[in-house]
Write an enzyme that holds these catalytic residues in place. Structure first.
Site, PDB file in Angstrom:
ATOM      1  N   LYS A   9     -71.063  33.461 -49.865  1.00  0.00           N
ATOM      2  CA  LYS A   9     -71.126  34.588 -49.420  1.00  0.00           C
ATOM      3  C   LYS A   9     -72.137  35.430 -50.066  1.00  0.00           C
ATOM      4  CE  LYS A   9     -66.023  35.383 -47.862  1.00  0.00           C
ATOM      5  NZ  LYS A   9     -65.125  36.926 -47.865  1.00  0.00           N
ATOM      6  N   TYR A  49     -65.961  36.514 -37.588  1.00  0.00           N
ATOM      7  CA  TYR A  49     -64.592  37.526 -38.307  1.00  0.00           C
ATOM      8  C   TYR A  49     -64.152  38.116 -37.158  1.00  0.00           C
ATOM      9  CZ  TYR A  49     -65.897  37.145 -43.590  1.00  0.00           C
ATOM     10  OH  TYR A  49     -66.214  36.278 -45.005  1.00  0.00           O
ATOM     11  N   PHE A  57     -61.474  47.281 -43.748  1.00  0.00           N
ATOM     12  CA  PHE A  57     -61.893  47.106 -43.944  1.00  0.00           C
ATOM     13  C   PHE A  57     -63.239  46.096 -43.441  1.00  0.00           C
ATOM     14  CE2 PHE A  57     -59.074  43.579 -43.983  1.00  0.00           C
ATOM     15  CZ  PHE A  57     -59.356  42.202 -44.016  1.00  0.00           C
ATOM     16  N   ARG A  85     -58.997  25.191 -48.882  1.00  0.00           N
ATOM     17  CA  ARG A  85     -58.896  26.664 -49.551  1.00  0.00           C
ATOM     18  C   ARG A  85     -58.324  26.418 -51.318  1.00  0.00           C
ATOM     19  NH1 ARG A  85     -59.337  31.115 -45.693  1.00  0.00           N
ATOM     20  NH2 ARG A  85     -56.690  31.478 -45.953  1.00  0.00           N
ATOM     21  N   ARG A 102     -62.506  31.729 -57.185  1.00  0.00           N
ATOM     22  CA  ARG A 102     -62.628  32.797 -57.481  1.00  0.00           C
ATOM     23  C   ARG A 102     -61.808  32.816 -58.066  1.00  0.00           C
ATOM     24  NH1 ARG A 102     -60.718  32.903 -50.772  1.00  0.00           N
ATOM     25  NH2 ARG A 102     -62.713  33.175 -49.973  1.00  0.00           N
ATOM     26  N   ASN A 112     -65.115  38.235 -53.208  1.00  0.00           N
ATOM     27  CA  ASN A 112     -64.442  36.909 -53.093  1.00  0.00           C
ATOM     28  C   ASN A 112     -65.529  35.803 -53.383  1.00  0.00           C
ATOM     29  OD1 ASN A 112     -64.557  37.427 -50.740  1.00  0.00           O
ATOM     30  ND2 ASN A 112     -62.821  37.253 -50.526  1.00  0.00           N
ATOM     31  N   HIS A 115     -66.024  31.368 -49.053  1.00  0.00           N
ATOM     32  CA  HIS A 115     -65.454  31.603 -47.103  1.00  0.00           C
ATOM     33  C   HIS A 115     -64.894  30.048 -46.681  1.00  0.00           C
ATOM     34  CE1 HIS A 115     -63.905  31.603 -43.340  1.00  0.00           C
ATOM     35  NE2 HIS A 115     -64.603  30.471 -43.304  1.00  0.00           N
ATOM     36  N   GLU A 126     -65.489  27.342 -36.685  1.00  0.00           N
ATOM     37  CA  GLU A 126     -66.491  28.050 -36.925  1.00  0.00           C
ATOM     38  C   GLU A 126     -67.722  26.742 -37.562  1.00  0.00           C
ATOM     39  OE1 GLU A 126     -64.247  28.643 -40.727  1.00  0.00           O
ATOM     40  OE2 GLU A 126     -63.597  30.373 -39.348  1.00  0.00           O
TER      41      GLU A 126
HETATM   42  P1  RTP Z   1     -62.389  34.240 -46.092  1.00  0.00           P
HETATM   43  O1  RTP Z   1     -62.416  34.149 -44.317  1.00  0.00           O
HETATM   44  O2  RTP Z   1     -63.291  34.747 -46.287  1.00  0.00           O
HETATM   45  O3  RTP Z   1     -62.144  32.300 -46.350  1.00  0.00           O
HETATM   46  O4  RTP Z   1     -61.372  34.608 -46.730  1.00  0.00           O
HETATM   47  P2  RTP Z   1     -59.540  34.627 -46.602  1.00  0.00           P
HETATM   48  O5  RTP Z   1     -59.244  33.904 -44.807  1.00  0.00           O
HETATM   49  O6  RTP Z   1     -58.961  33.956 -47.396  1.00  0.00           O
HETATM   50  O7  RTP Z   1     -58.980  36.162 -45.523  1.00  0.00           O
HETATM   51  P3  RTP Z   1     -58.942  37.241 -44.580  1.00  0.00           P
HETATM   52  O8  RTP Z   1     -58.061  37.824 -44.185  1.00  0.00           O
HETATM   53  O9  RTP Z   1     -59.451  36.210 -43.475  1.00  0.00           O
HETATM   54  O10 RTP Z   1     -60.398  38.207 -44.933  1.00  0.00           O
HETATM   55  C1  RTP Z   1     -61.622  37.662 -44.744  1.00  0.00           C
HETATM   56  C2  RTP Z   1     -62.328  38.397 -45.473  1.00  0.00           C
HETATM   57  O11 RTP Z   1     -62.137  40.358 -45.687  1.00  0.00           O
HETATM   58  C3  RTP Z   1     -62.067  40.480 -46.855  1.00  0.00           C
HETATM   59  N1  RTP Z   1     -60.957  41.330 -47.651  1.00  0.00           N
HETATM   60  N2  RTP Z   1     -61.305  42.111 -47.649  1.00  0.00           N
HETATM   61  N3  RTP Z   1     -60.241  45.346 -48.323  1.00  0.00           N
HETATM   62  C4  RTP Z   1     -59.760  44.247 -48.044  1.00  0.00           C
HETATM   63  O12 RTP Z   1     -58.603  44.494 -48.695  1.00  0.00           O
HETATM   64  C5  RTP Z   1     -59.848  43.010 -47.486  1.00  0.00           C
HETATM   65  N4  RTP Z   1     -59.017  41.509 -47.171  1.00  0.00           N
HETATM   66  C6  RTP Z   1     -59.810  40.997 -46.654  1.00  0.00           C
HETATM   67  C7  RTP Z   1     -62.441  38.966 -47.925  1.00  0.00           C
HETATM   68  O13 RTP Z   1     -63.741  38.710 -48.092  1.00  0.00           O
HETATM   69  C8  RTP Z   1     -62.011  38.174 -47.202  1.00  0.00           C
HETATM   70  O14 RTP Z   1     -62.346  36.667 -47.935  1.00  0.00           O
END
Ligand code: RTP
Length: 148
Positions: A9, A49, A57, A85, A102, A112, A115, A126
């Site tokens: 990122k 996303y 968020f 992951r 992380r 963080n 991704h 993706e």
């Molecule tokens: P990623 O896609 O980045 O690998 O992360 P992930 O699947 O583990 O998590 P996801 O729920 O898909 O969230 C994507 C990204 O959104 C940001 N986030 N911010 N402020 C918050 O509560 C919050 N929750 C998620 C993070 O940058 C996360 O990686």
């Protein structure tokens, strides 16, 4: 062989952590099959996303992701989606164990650094979104030393 989409990122690029992320996947034994620095548009990131569109968020996530270039990668190997992951660590670095990317380099969920696709199905989507030109396969001599 399974493939996953891994992205450094904007904070990882700005902090000089791209090499560290690549190094961990390389030394684990995974095969790099695509890599590029990208300046994604807002629309592209909203597509990436799309599942999170309703979340509070979401706007701050998009502006964080627009803050600079990202490094888009495709890694290939046995169980690479799930293992990738695990190597990234929990989404919220507060919960990420030391030894994960992380857990070693991030503090806040909104910064963080990386991704990783969460399923083979998302990985395929993706990879198609970030590499519409396609990702050709190639042979790697060292594979016989990594896989039994
Ligand atoms: P990623 O896609 O980045 O690998 O992360 P992930 O699947 O583990 O998590 P996801 O729920 O898909 O969230 C994507 C990204 O959104 C940001 N986030 N911010 N402020 C918050 O509560 C919050 N929750 C998620 C993070 O940058 C996360 O990686």
């Amino acid at each position: 062989m399974e493939r996953t989409y891994i992205m450094a990122k904007p904070d990882a690029v700005a902090r000089g952590l791209v090499g560290e992320i690549i190094k961990r996947f390389e030394t684990r034994g995974f095969k790099l099959v695509a890599l590029k620095l990208a300046h994604p548009t807002k629309e592209h990131l909203e597509q990436h996303y799309a599942d999170l569109k309703g979340k509070g968020f979401f706007p701050s996530l998009i502006s964080y992701m627009l803050s600079g270039p990202v490094v888009a990668m495709v890694w290939e190997g046995k169980n690479v989606v799930k293992t990738g992951r695990v190597m990234l660590g929990a989404t919220n670095p507060f919960d990420s164990l030391p030894g994960t990317i992380r857990g070693d380099y991030a503090i806040d969920v909104g910064r963080n650094i990386c991704h990783g696709s969460d399923s083979v199905e998302s990985a395929n989507k993706e990879i198609a979104l970030w590499f519409p030109e396609g990702v050709p396969a190639y042979k790697r001599v060292v594979d016989s030393l990594i896989y039994e």
